[in-house]
Design a protein around this motif. Sequence first.
Motif, PDB file in Angstrom:
ATOM      1  N   ALA A  24      -1.052  13.609  -3.987  1.00  0.00           N
ATOM      2  CA  ALA A  24      -2.098  12.590  -4.103  1.00  0.00           C
ATOM      3  C   ALA A  24      -3.355  13.162  -4.751  1.00  0.00           C
ATOM      4  O   ALA A  24      -3.998  12.501  -5.573  1.00  0.00           O
ATOM      5  CB  ALA A  24      -2.422  11.996  -2.736  1.00  0.00           C
ATOM      6  N   ALA A  25      -3.717  14.385  -4.376  1.00  0.00           N
ATOM      7  CA  ALA A  25      -4.895  15.026  -4.959  1.00  0.00           C
ATOM      8  C   ALA A  25      -4.715  15.232  -6.459  1.00  0.00           C
ATOM      9  O   ALA A  25      -5.616  14.938  -7.260  1.00  0.00           O
ATOM     10  CB  ALA A  25      -5.161  16.356  -4.272  1.00  0.00           C
ATOM     11  N   LEU A  26      -3.551  15.723  -6.847  1.00  0.00           N
ATOM     12  CA  LEU A  26      -3.311  15.999  -8.260  1.00  0.00           C
ATOM     13  C   LEU A  26      -3.210  14.716  -9.076  1.00  0.00           C
ATOM     14  O   LEU A  26      -3.661  14.664 -10.226  1.00  0.00           O
ATOM     15  CB  LEU A  26      -2.044  16.845  -8.416  1.00  0.00           C
ATOM     16  CG  LEU A  26      -2.148  18.264  -7.838  1.00  0.00           C
ATOM     17  CD1 LEU A  26      -0.830  19.000  -7.982  1.00  0.00           C
ATOM     18  CD2 LEU A  26      -3.273  19.043  -8.495  1.00  0.00           C
TER      19      LEU A  26
ATOM     20  N   ILE B 192      -6.908   9.309   0.424  1.00  0.00           N
ATOM     21  CA  ILE B 192      -5.725   8.939  -0.351  1.00  0.00           C
ATOM     22  C   ILE B 192      -4.527   9.747   0.119  1.00  0.00           C
ATOM     23  O   ILE B 192      -4.668  10.857   0.627  1.00  0.00           O
ATOM     24  CB  ILE B 192      -5.976   9.172  -1.865  1.00  0.00           C
ATOM     25  CG1 ILE B 192      -4.821   8.598  -2.698  1.00  0.00           C
ATOM     26  CG2 ILE B 192      -6.200  10.644  -2.173  1.00  0.00           C
ATOM     27  CD1 ILE B 192      -5.084   8.621  -4.198  1.00  0.00           C
ATOM     28  N   GLY B 193      -3.344   9.176  -0.046  1.00  0.00           N
ATOM     29  CA  GLY B 193      -2.114   9.904   0.251  1.00  0.00           C
ATOM     30  C   GLY B 193      -1.674   9.790   1.698  1.00  0.00           C
ATOM     31  O   GLY B 193      -1.972   8.810   2.386  1.00  0.00           O
ATOM     32  N   ASP B 194      -0.983  10.817   2.173  1.00  0.00           N
ATOM     33  CA  ASP B 194      -0.360  10.793   3.497  1.00  0.00           C
ATOM     34  C   ASP B 194      -1.367  10.726   4.641  1.00  0.00           C
ATOM     35  O   ASP B 194      -0.991  10.431   5.775  1.00  0.00           O
ATOM     36  CB  ASP B 194       0.515  12.042   3.699  1.00  0.00           C
ATOM     37  CG  ASP B 194       1.705  12.079   2.764  1.00  0.00           C
ATOM     38  OD1 ASP B 194       1.863  11.117   1.968  1.00  0.00           O
ATOM     39  OD2 ASP B 194       2.479  13.056   2.813  1.00  0.00           O
TER      40      ASP B 194
ATOM     41  N   TYR C 157       4.688   7.947   0.743  1.00  0.00           N
ATOM     42  CA  TYR C 157       5.603   7.847  -0.395  1.00  0.00           C
ATOM     43  C   TYR C 157       4.825   8.076  -1.683  1.00  0.00           C
ATOM     44  O   TYR C 157       3.599   7.964  -1.728  1.00  0.00           O
ATOM     45  CB  TYR C 157       6.276   6.467  -0.435  1.00  0.00           C
ATOM     46  CG  TYR C 157       7.027   6.109   0.820  1.00  0.00           C
ATOM     47  CD1 TYR C 157       8.243   6.714   1.125  1.00  0.00           C
ATOM     48  CD2 TYR C 157       6.514   5.171   1.704  1.00  0.00           C
ATOM     49  CE1 TYR C 157       8.936   6.385   2.282  1.00  0.00           C
ATOM     50  CE2 TYR C 157       7.200   4.827   2.856  1.00  0.00           C
ATOM     51  CZ  TYR C 157       8.409   5.441   3.138  1.00  0.00           C
ATOM     52  OH  TYR C 157       9.083   5.116   4.290  1.00  0.00           O
ATOM     53  N   LEU C 158       5.565   8.358  -2.760  1.00  0.00           N
ATOM     54  CA  LEU C 158       4.910   8.678  -4.021  1.00  0.00           C
ATOM     55  C   LEU C 158       4.266   7.465  -4.682  1.00  0.00           C
ATOM     56  O   LEU C 158       3.147   7.551  -5.195  1.00  0.00           O
ATOM     57  CB  LEU C 158       5.919   9.317  -4.993  1.00  0.00           C
ATOM     58  CG  LEU C 158       6.560  10.633  -4.557  1.00  0.00           C
ATOM     59  CD1 LEU C 158       7.385  11.206  -5.696  1.00  0.00           C
ATOM     60  CD2 LEU C 158       5.515  11.642  -4.102  1.00  0.00           C
ATOM     61  N   GLN C 159       4.966   6.334  -4.710  1.00  0.00           N
ATOM     62  CA  GLN C 159       4.446   5.192  -5.451  1.00  0.00           C
ATOM     63  C   GLN C 159       3.104   4.685  -4.923  1.00  0.00           C
ATOM     64  O   GLN C 159       2.192   4.416  -5.722  1.00  0.00           O
ATOM     65  CB  GLN C 159       5.468   4.055  -5.496  1.00  0.00           C
ATOM     66  CG  GLN C 159       5.084   2.966  -6.502  1.00  0.00           C
ATOM     67  CD  GLN C 159       6.139   1.899  -6.666  1.00  0.00           C
ATOM     68  OE1 GLN C 159       7.211   1.966  -6.092  1.00  0.00           O
ATOM     69  NE2 GLN C 159       5.832   0.884  -7.455  1.00  0.00           N
ATOM     70  N   PRO C 160       2.913   4.543  -3.604  1.00  0.00           N
ATOM     71  CA  PRO C 160       1.581   4.151  -3.140  1.00  0.00           C
ATOM     72  C   PRO C 160       0.497   5.143  -3.542  1.00  0.00           C
ATOM     73  O   PRO C 160      -0.630   4.738  -3.851  1.00  0.00           O
ATOM     74  CB  PRO C 160       1.739   4.096  -1.614  1.00  0.00           C
ATOM     75  CG  PRO C 160       3.191   3.873  -1.387  1.00  0.00           C
ATOM     76  CD  PRO C 160       3.880   4.605  -2.499  1.00  0.00           C
TER      77      PRO C 160
ATOM     78  N   GLY D  69     -12.366  -1.641  -9.459  1.00  0.00           N
ATOM     79  CA  GLY D  69     -10.945  -1.592  -9.138  1.00  0.00           C
ATOM     80  C   GLY D  69     -10.662  -1.780  -7.665  1.00  0.00           C
ATOM     81  O   GLY D  69     -11.409  -1.306  -6.806  1.00  0.00           O
ATOM     82  N   ASN D  70      -9.584  -2.513  -7.390  1.00  0.00           N
ATOM     83  CA  ASN D  70      -9.128  -2.733  -6.020  1.00  0.00           C
ATOM     84  C   ASN D  70      -7.621  -2.537  -5.959  1.00  0.00           C
ATOM     85  O   ASN D  70      -6.899  -2.889  -6.901  1.00  0.00           O
ATOM     86  CB  ASN D  70      -9.474  -4.154  -5.549  1.00  0.00           C
ATOM     87  CG  ASN D  70     -10.948  -4.307  -5.240  1.00  0.00           C
ATOM     88  OD1 ASN D  70     -11.401  -4.004  -4.148  1.00  0.00           O
ATOM     89  ND2 ASN D  70     -11.707  -4.761  -6.236  1.00  0.00           N
ATOM     90  N   LEU D  71      -7.172  -2.004  -4.852  1.00  0.00           N
ATOM     91  CA  LEU D  71      -5.751  -1.715  -4.679  1.00  0.00           C
ATOM     92  C   LEU D  71      -5.023  -2.946  -4.153  1.00  0.00           C
ATOM     93  O   LEU D  71      -5.413  -3.527  -3.144  1.00  0.00           O
ATOM     94  CB  LEU D  71      -5.569  -0.545  -3.708  1.00  0.00           C
ATOM     95  CG  LEU D  71      -4.125  -0.104  -3.431  1.00  0.00           C
ATOM     96  CD1 LEU D  71      -3.489   0.463  -4.703  1.00  0.00           C
ATOM     97  CD2 LEU D  71      -4.090   0.942  -2.317  1.00  0.00           C
ATOM     98  N   ALA D  72      -3.957  -3.323  -4.857  1.00  0.00           N
ATOM     99  CA  ALA D  72      -3.072  -4.391  -4.395  1.00  0.00           C
ATOM    100  C   ALA D  72      -1.652  -3.846  -4.466  1.00  0.00           C
ATOM    101  O   ALA D  72      -1.108  -3.658  -5.556  1.00  0.00           O
ATOM    102  CB  ALA D  72      -3.224  -5.632  -5.272  1.00  0.00           C
ATOM    103  N   LEU D  73      -1.082  -3.554  -3.330  1.00  0.00           N
ATOM    104  CA  LEU D  73       0.235  -2.937  -3.293  1.00  0.00           C
ATOM    105  C   LEU D  73       1.333  -3.991  -3.362  1.00  0.00           C
ATOM    106  O   LEU D  73       1.451  -4.839  -2.483  1.00  0.00           O
ATOM    107  CB  LEU D  73       0.399  -2.109  -2.011  1.00  0.00           C
ATOM    108  CG  LEU D  73      -0.471  -0.854  -1.901  1.00  0.00           C
ATOM    109  CD1 LEU D  73      -0.309  -0.234  -0.518  1.00  0.00           C
ATOM    110  CD2 LEU D  73      -0.110   0.154  -2.978  1.00  0.00           C
TER     111      LEU D  73
END
Length: 384
Positions: free
Chosen positions: A12-14, A277-279, A290-293, A310-314
Amino acid sequence: MQPIIIVGGGFAALQTIKMLRKVDAQVAIEIFTADNGTEYNKPSLSHVFSKNQSVKELTLNSAAALAEQYNIVIHTHTHVESINAEAQYIEASGKRHYYSKLVLATGARTFVPPVKGLDHSKVLTLNSLDEFHQSKSRIDAAKRIAIIGGGLIGVELALDLQVAGKEVTIFEPASDLLPNLLPRFVSAELERELIKSGVQVMTNTAIIEAKHNETELVLNASSSVSARLANIEVDEVIAAAGLRPNIELAVQAGIDVNQGIVVDSTLSSSISNIFAIGDCAEIEGRVMAYLQPAILSANVLAKQLTSSEGNLALPPMLTKVKTPSYPIQLSGKHIHTATRWEAEFTQNGIVAKAFNDANSFVGFVVTGNHSKAAFPLLRELQLA
Protein backbone atom coordinates in the motif's frame (compact mmCIF):
# COMPACT_ATOMS: atom_id res chain seq x y z
CA MET A 1 7.34 22.99 3.09
CA GLN A 2 7.58 19.80 5.13
CA PRO A 3 7.51 16.43 3.29
CA ILE A 4 4.73 13.90 3.03
CA ILE A 5 5.72 11.13 5.43
CA ILE A 6 4.59 7.53 4.96
CA VAL A 7 4.97 5.07 7.83
CA GLY A 8 5.30 1.57 6.41
CA GLY A 9 7.01 0.06 3.39
CA GLY A 10 4.58 -2.56 2.13
CA PHE A 11 2.43 -2.78 -0.98
CA ALA A 12 0.00 0.00 0.00
CA ALA A 13 2.84 2.40 0.83
CA LEU A 14 4.62 1.74 -2.45
CA GLN A 15 1.41 2.06 -4.47
CA THR A 16 0.83 5.43 -2.84
CA ILE A 17 4.32 6.58 -3.84
CA LYS A 18 3.86 5.41 -7.43
CA MET A 19 0.52 7.20 -7.72
CA LEU A 20 1.93 10.33 -6.07
CA ARG A 21 4.72 10.53 -8.62
CA LYS A 22 2.18 10.35 -11.43
CA VAL A 23 0.47 13.50 -10.19
CA ASP A 24 3.45 15.35 -8.69
CA ALA A 25 7.05 14.67 -9.64
CA GLN A 26 8.58 17.07 -7.12
CA VAL A 27 6.73 16.85 -3.81
CA ALA A 28 9.07 15.67 -1.04
CA ILE A 29 8.30 12.15 0.21
CA GLU A 30 9.90 10.24 3.06
CA ILE A 31 9.22 6.63 4.05
CA PHE A 32 9.89 5.10 7.45
CA THR A 33 9.94 1.31 7.50
CA ALA A 34 10.97 -1.16 10.17
CA ASP A 35 12.37 -3.60 7.57
CA ASN A 36 14.89 -3.20 4.75
CA GLY A 37 12.41 -1.56 2.37
CA THR A 38 12.52 -4.28 -0.27
CA GLU A 39 9.69 -4.36 -2.82
CA TYR A 40 8.35 -7.86 -3.46
CA ASN A 41 5.24 -9.65 -4.66
CA LYS A 42 3.44 -10.61 -1.45
CA PRO A 43 0.82 -12.96 -3.00
CA SER A 44 3.70 -15.15 -4.20
CA LEU A 45 4.42 -16.10 -0.58
CA SER A 46 1.57 -18.62 -0.82
CA HIS A 47 3.48 -20.63 -3.43
CA VAL A 48 7.17 -20.26 -2.55
CA PHE A 49 7.74 -23.81 -1.33
CA SER A 50 6.22 -25.73 -4.22
CA LYS A 51 8.23 -23.50 -6.59
CA ASN A 52 11.34 -23.74 -4.37
CA GLN A 53 11.83 -19.98 -4.56
CA SER A 54 14.37 -17.93 -2.65
CA VAL A 55 14.17 -14.44 -1.13
CA LYS A 56 16.25 -13.13 -4.03
CA GLU A 57 13.81 -14.52 -6.60
CA LEU A 58 10.89 -12.77 -4.90
CA THR A 59 12.65 -9.41 -4.68
CA LEU A 60 11.53 -6.80 -7.22
CA ASN A 61 13.46 -3.72 -6.04
CA SER A 62 15.81 -2.78 -3.23
CA ALA A 63 15.21 0.29 -1.09
CA ALA A 64 18.08 2.07 -2.84
CA ALA A 65 16.59 1.35 -6.25
CA LEU A 66 13.15 2.60 -5.14
CA ALA A 67 14.65 5.75 -3.64
CA GLU A 68 16.42 6.57 -6.90
CA GLN A 69 13.53 5.65 -9.20
CA TYR A 70 10.89 7.67 -7.34
CA ASN A 71 13.10 10.42 -5.90
CA ILE A 72 12.20 9.68 -2.28
CA VAL A 73 14.00 9.29 1.03
CA ILE A 74 13.66 5.84 2.65
CA HIS A 75 14.55 5.33 6.31
CA THR A 76 15.03 1.57 6.61
CA HIS A 77 15.17 -0.44 9.84
CA THR A 78 13.63 2.57 11.56
CA HIS A 79 10.90 2.24 14.18
CA VAL A 80 8.44 5.11 14.56
CA GLU A 81 7.75 5.52 18.27
CA SER A 82 5.07 8.19 18.34
CA ILE A 83 3.08 10.86 16.52
CA ASN A 84 2.55 14.42 17.69
CA ALA A 85 -0.55 15.29 15.68
CA GLU A 86 -0.80 18.85 16.99
CA ALA A 87 2.76 19.84 16.06
CA GLN A 88 2.73 17.50 13.03
CA TYR A 89 5.83 15.42 13.60
CA ILE A 90 6.73 11.80 14.23
CA GLU A 91 9.46 10.54 16.52
CA ALA A 92 11.71 7.84 15.08
CA SER A 93 14.93 6.58 16.59
CA GLY A 94 14.81 9.46 19.06
CA LYS A 95 14.55 12.18 16.39
CA ARG A 96 11.69 14.41 15.32
CA HIS A 97 10.60 14.42 11.69
CA TYR A 98 8.02 17.04 10.71
CA TYR A 99 5.40 16.37 8.05
CA SER A 100 2.89 18.31 5.97
CA LYS A 101 0.73 15.22 5.68
CA LEU A 102 1.14 11.81 7.25
CA VAL A 103 0.13 8.44 5.80
CA LEU A 104 -0.15 5.40 8.06
CA ALA A 105 0.48 2.27 5.99
CA THR A 106 1.50 0.16 8.96
CA GLY A 107 -0.05 -3.06 7.67
CA ALA A 108 -1.13 -5.97 9.82
CA ARG A 109 0.44 -8.83 11.72
CA THR A 110 -0.53 -12.48 11.93
CA PHE A 111 -2.71 -13.40 14.88
CA VAL A 112 -1.28 -16.30 16.89
CA PRO A 113 -4.03 -17.91 18.99
CA PRO A 114 -3.12 -18.48 22.64
CA VAL A 115 -2.31 -22.15 23.25
CA LYS A 116 -1.20 -23.55 26.59
CA GLY A 117 2.44 -24.59 26.44
CA LEU A 118 3.02 -23.25 22.93
CA ASP A 119 6.09 -21.02 22.71
CA HIS A 120 4.97 -18.21 20.40
CA SER A 121 8.57 -17.46 19.47
CA LYS A 122 8.67 -20.88 17.80
CA VAL A 123 5.44 -20.42 15.85
CA LEU A 124 6.17 -19.50 12.24
CA THR A 125 4.34 -16.78 10.29
CA LEU A 126 4.56 -15.96 6.59
CA ASN A 127 3.07 -12.48 6.30
CA SER A 128 6.15 -10.75 4.87
CA LEU A 129 9.38 -11.37 2.97
CA ASP A 130 11.33 -11.03 6.23
CA GLU A 131 9.18 -13.69 7.88
CA PHE A 132 9.66 -16.00 4.90
CA HIS A 133 13.43 -15.47 5.10
CA GLN A 134 13.42 -16.28 8.83
CA SER A 135 11.21 -19.35 8.41
CA LYS A 136 12.41 -20.91 5.16
CA SER A 137 15.19 -23.14 6.47
CA ARG A 138 12.99 -24.54 9.24
CA ILE A 139 10.13 -25.27 6.87
CA ASP A 140 12.49 -26.82 4.31
CA ALA A 141 13.80 -29.17 7.03
CA ALA A 142 10.35 -30.08 8.40
CA LYS A 143 8.38 -33.13 7.30
CA ARG A 144 5.18 -32.63 9.33
CA ILE A 145 3.62 -29.19 9.52
CA ALA A 146 0.54 -27.95 11.37
CA ILE A 147 -1.28 -24.88 10.08
CA ILE A 148 -3.47 -23.01 12.55
CA GLY A 149 -6.30 -21.51 10.54
CA GLY A 150 -8.34 -22.67 7.56
CA GLY A 151 -8.83 -19.28 5.95
CA LEU A 152 -7.53 -17.96 2.64
CA ILE A 153 -3.82 -17.98 3.52
CA GLY A 154 -3.97 -21.22 5.51
CA VAL A 155 -5.59 -23.15 2.68
CA GLU A 156 -3.23 -21.77 0.03
CA LEU A 157 -0.18 -22.53 2.17
CA ALA A 158 -1.41 -26.04 2.98
CA LEU A 159 -1.66 -27.01 -0.68
CA ASP A 160 1.67 -25.39 -1.49
CA LEU A 161 3.45 -27.25 1.30
CA GLN A 162 1.76 -30.52 0.39
CA VAL A 163 2.95 -30.15 -3.22
CA ALA A 164 6.43 -29.51 -1.79
CA GLY A 165 6.29 -32.93 -0.13
CA LYS A 166 5.23 -32.03 3.42
CA GLU A 167 2.66 -33.79 5.59
CA VAL A 168 0.23 -30.98 6.36
CA THR A 169 -2.60 -30.72 8.88
CA ILE A 170 -5.00 -27.75 8.99
CA PHE A 171 -6.69 -26.93 12.30
CA GLU A 172 -9.81 -24.79 11.91
CA PRO A 173 -12.12 -24.11 14.91
CA ALA A 174 -15.08 -23.29 12.63
CA SER A 175 -17.16 -25.97 10.98
CA ASP A 176 -15.97 -25.00 7.48
CA LEU A 177 -12.89 -23.80 5.65
CA LEU A 178 -12.87 -20.11 4.64
CA PRO A 179 -15.94 -19.59 6.85
CA ASN A 180 -16.04 -15.82 6.28
CA LEU A 181 -15.85 -16.05 2.50
CA LEU A 182 -17.58 -19.17 1.18
CA PRO A 183 -21.01 -20.76 1.54
CA ARG A 184 -20.94 -24.16 3.19
CA PHE A 185 -21.54 -26.15 0.00
CA VAL A 186 -18.43 -24.64 -1.62
CA SER A 187 -16.34 -25.10 1.53
CA ALA A 188 -17.30 -28.78 1.55
CA GLU A 189 -16.04 -29.24 -2.02
CA LEU A 190 -12.81 -27.41 -1.20
CA GLU A 191 -12.28 -29.64 1.84
CA ARG A 192 -12.78 -32.76 -0.29
CA GLU A 193 -10.20 -31.51 -2.80
CA LEU A 194 -7.67 -30.77 -0.05
CA ILE A 195 -8.12 -34.23 1.44
CA LYS A 196 -7.81 -35.80 -2.01
CA SER A 197 -4.52 -33.88 -2.42
CA GLY A 198 -3.19 -35.38 0.80
CA VAL A 199 -3.84 -32.54 3.27
CA GLN A 200 -5.37 -33.56 6.59
CA VAL A 201 -8.25 -31.21 7.43
CA MET A 202 -9.51 -30.91 11.00
CA THR A 203 -12.49 -28.55 11.14
CA ASN A 204 -14.39 -27.96 14.39
CA THR A 205 -10.99 -28.50 15.98
CA ALA A 206 -8.66 -26.27 17.99
CA ILE A 207 -5.23 -26.87 19.48
CA ILE A 208 -5.60 -26.57 23.23
CA GLU A 209 -2.13 -27.56 24.44
CA ALA A 210 1.37 -28.08 23.07
CA LYS A 211 4.45 -29.84 24.42
CA HIS A 212 7.89 -29.02 23.07
CA ASN A 213 10.23 -31.98 22.80
CA GLU A 214 13.82 -31.81 21.59
CA THR A 215 13.00 -32.56 17.97
CA GLU A 216 9.24 -32.13 17.62
CA LEU A 217 6.02 -30.66 18.95
CA VAL A 218 3.14 -32.69 20.31
CA LEU A 219 -0.16 -30.88 19.77
CA ASN A 220 -3.20 -31.74 21.84
CA ALA A 221 -6.31 -30.93 19.78
CA SER A 222 -9.94 -30.89 20.82
CA SER A 223 -13.01 -31.27 18.61
CA SER A 224 -16.09 -29.22 19.41
CA VAL A 225 -18.24 -31.90 17.76
CA SER A 226 -16.97 -35.18 19.17
CA ALA A 227 -15.25 -33.75 22.28
CA ARG A 228 -12.45 -36.23 21.62
CA LEU A 229 -8.82 -35.30 22.07
CA ALA A 230 -6.09 -36.11 19.57
CA ASN A 231 -2.32 -35.97 19.97
CA ILE A 232 -0.53 -35.01 16.77
CA GLU A 233 3.23 -34.92 16.38
CA VAL A 234 4.62 -32.19 14.12
CA ASP A 235 7.95 -30.56 13.35
CA GLU A 236 6.70 -27.01 12.86
CA VAL A 237 3.58 -24.91 13.46
CA ILE A 238 2.54 -22.09 11.11
CA ALA A 239 -0.03 -19.53 12.24
CA ALA A 240 -2.49 -18.46 9.54
CA ALA A 241 -5.41 -17.53 11.79
CA GLY A 242 -6.05 -14.10 10.31
CA LEU A 243 -4.46 -10.68 10.56
CA ARG A 244 -4.63 -7.95 13.17
CA PRO A 245 -4.14 -4.37 11.88
CA ASN A 246 -1.20 -2.50 13.38
CA ILE A 247 -3.05 0.38 15.01
CA GLU A 248 -0.80 1.13 17.99
CA LEU A 249 0.58 4.38 16.53
CA ALA A 250 -2.92 5.57 15.73
CA VAL A 251 -4.11 4.79 19.24
CA GLN A 252 -1.14 6.66 20.73
CA ALA A 253 -1.99 9.69 18.57
CA GLY A 254 -5.65 9.67 19.59
CA ILE A 255 -6.93 8.69 16.14
CA ASP A 256 -10.27 6.87 15.97
CA VAL A 257 -9.85 3.12 15.59
CA ASN A 258 -12.19 0.16 15.47
CA GLN A 259 -10.98 -3.05 13.84
CA GLY A 260 -8.51 -0.83 11.98
CA ILE A 261 -7.76 2.87 11.62
CA VAL A 262 -11.12 4.38 10.70
CA VAL A 263 -10.98 6.42 7.48
CA ASP A 264 -13.59 8.09 5.28
CA SER A 265 -13.91 8.08 1.48
CA THR A 266 -10.89 10.41 1.22
CA LEU A 267 -8.74 8.00 3.29
CA SER A 268 -8.63 10.69 6.00
CA SER A 269 -8.50 9.65 9.63
CA SER A 270 -10.25 11.49 12.45
CA ILE A 271 -7.26 13.85 12.78
CA SER A 272 -6.45 16.48 10.18
CA ASN A 273 -3.62 15.71 7.74
CA ILE A 274 -3.33 12.08 8.84
CA PHE A 275 -4.44 9.35 6.44
CA ALA A 276 -4.40 5.55 6.48
CA ILE A 277 -4.25 2.94 3.72
CA GLY A 278 -3.87 -0.79 3.25
CA ASP A 279 -4.19 -3.59 5.79
CA CYS A 280 -4.30 -1.17 8.74
CA ALA A 281 -7.21 0.91 7.39
CA GLU A 282 -10.89 0.32 8.03
CA ILE A 283 -12.98 1.45 5.05
CA GLU A 284 -16.79 1.31 5.08
CA GLY A 285 -16.61 -0.64 8.32
CA ARG A 286 -14.28 -3.31 6.91
CA VAL A 287 -10.58 -4.06 6.84
CA MET A 288 -9.83 -5.32 3.34
CA ALA A 289 -6.42 -6.99 3.22
CA TYR A 290 -6.37 -7.39 -0.55
CA LEU A 291 -4.41 -5.80 -3.37
CA GLN A 292 -7.23 -4.25 -5.39
CA PRO A 293 -8.64 -2.09 -2.57
CA ALA A 294 -5.10 -0.87 -1.88
CA ILE A 295 -4.58 0.07 -5.54
CA LEU A 296 -7.90 1.94 -5.75
CA SER A 297 -7.19 3.63 -2.41
CA ALA A 298 -3.72 4.73 -3.55
CA ASN A 299 -5.19 6.45 -6.61
CA VAL A 300 -7.52 8.49 -4.42
CA LEU A 301 -4.95 9.14 -1.72
CA ALA A 302 -2.40 10.52 -4.17
CA LYS A 303 -4.95 13.13 -5.29
CA GLN A 304 -5.92 13.94 -1.71
CA LEU A 305 -2.30 14.45 -0.68
CA THR A 306 -1.58 16.83 -3.54
CA SER A 307 -4.86 18.59 -4.39
CA SER A 308 -7.40 17.48 -1.75
CA GLU A 309 -9.55 15.97 -4.48
CA GLY A 310 -11.03 12.54 -5.08
CA ASN A 311 -13.25 10.11 -3.19
CA LEU A 312 -13.02 6.36 -2.90
CA ALA A 313 -15.90 4.29 -4.26
CA LEU A 314 -15.18 0.59 -4.05
CA PRO A 315 -16.94 -1.51 -6.68
CA PRO A 316 -17.57 -5.25 -6.25
CA MET A 317 -14.12 -6.83 -6.55
CA LEU A 318 -12.91 -10.30 -7.44
CA THR A 319 -11.18 -12.41 -4.80
CA LYS A 320 -9.22 -15.45 -5.91
CA VAL A 321 -8.40 -18.48 -3.78
CA LYS A 322 -5.13 -19.64 -5.34
CA THR A 323 -5.57 -23.38 -4.87
CA PRO A 324 -4.36 -24.91 -8.18
CA SER A 325 -6.24 -28.20 -7.81
CA TYR A 326 -9.52 -26.41 -7.04
CA PRO A 327 -9.40 -22.70 -7.96
CA ILE A 328 -12.14 -20.47 -6.53
CA GLN A 329 -13.20 -16.94 -7.48
CA LEU A 330 -15.81 -14.92 -5.64
CA SER A 331 -17.18 -11.42 -5.32
CA GLY A 332 -19.83 -9.47 -3.47
CA LYS A 333 -19.60 -6.51 -1.08
CA HIS A 334 -22.79 -7.73 0.61
CA ILE A 335 -22.44 -11.47 0.07
CA HIS A 336 -22.74 -11.98 3.85
CA THR A 337 -26.39 -10.87 3.54
CA ALA A 338 -27.23 -13.77 1.20
CA THR A 339 -30.28 -15.77 2.23
CA ARG A 340 -30.63 -17.76 -0.99
CA TRP A 341 -28.22 -19.36 -3.45
CA GLU A 342 -28.78 -20.55 -7.00
CA ALA A 343 -26.07 -23.08 -7.79
CA GLU A 344 -25.15 -25.25 -10.75
CA PHE A 345 -23.03 -28.29 -9.91
CA THR A 346 -21.04 -30.08 -12.61
CA GLN A 347 -18.11 -32.48 -12.64
CA ASN A 348 -15.90 -29.47 -13.43
CA GLY A 349 -16.99 -27.27 -10.50
CA ILE A 350 -19.69 -24.92 -9.28
CA VAL A 351 -21.30 -21.70 -10.47
CA ALA A 352 -23.34 -20.13 -7.65
CA LYS A 353 -25.19 -16.80 -7.38
CA ALA A 354 -26.21 -15.25 -4.05
CA PHE A 355 -29.40 -13.30 -3.38
CA ASN A 356 -30.66 -11.41 -0.33
CA ASP A 357 -34.14 -11.15 1.23
CA ALA A 358 -35.16 -8.58 -1.38
CA ASN A 359 -34.11 -11.06 -4.11
CA SER A 360 -31.28 -8.76 -5.16
CA PHE A 361 -28.13 -10.28 -6.68
CA VAL A 362 -25.40 -9.67 -4.08
CA GLY A 363 -22.53 -11.98 -5.00
CA PHE A 364 -21.26 -15.13 -6.64
CA VAL A 365 -18.78 -17.99 -6.35
CA VAL A 366 -17.29 -19.98 -9.25
CA THR A 367 -14.99 -22.97 -8.79
CA GLY A 368 -12.95 -25.48 -10.72
CA ASN A 369 -12.95 -25.07 -14.48
CA HIS A 370 -15.67 -22.40 -14.46
CA SER A 371 -13.27 -19.47 -14.08
CA LYS A 372 -14.44 -17.94 -17.37
CA ALA A 373 -17.86 -17.37 -15.79
CA ALA A 374 -16.36 -15.00 -13.18
CA PHE A 375 -15.98 -11.88 -15.32
CA PRO A 376 -19.50 -11.85 -16.84
CA LEU A 377 -20.89 -12.36 -13.33
CA LEU A 378 -18.68 -9.57 -11.99
CA ARG A 379 -19.97 -7.19 -14.64
CA GLU A 380 -23.53 -8.21 -13.79
CA LEU A 381 -22.85 -7.62 -10.10
CA GLN A 382 -21.35 -4.18 -10.75
CA LEU A 383 -24.52 -3.20 -12.60
CA ALA A 384 -26.88 -4.68 -10.00
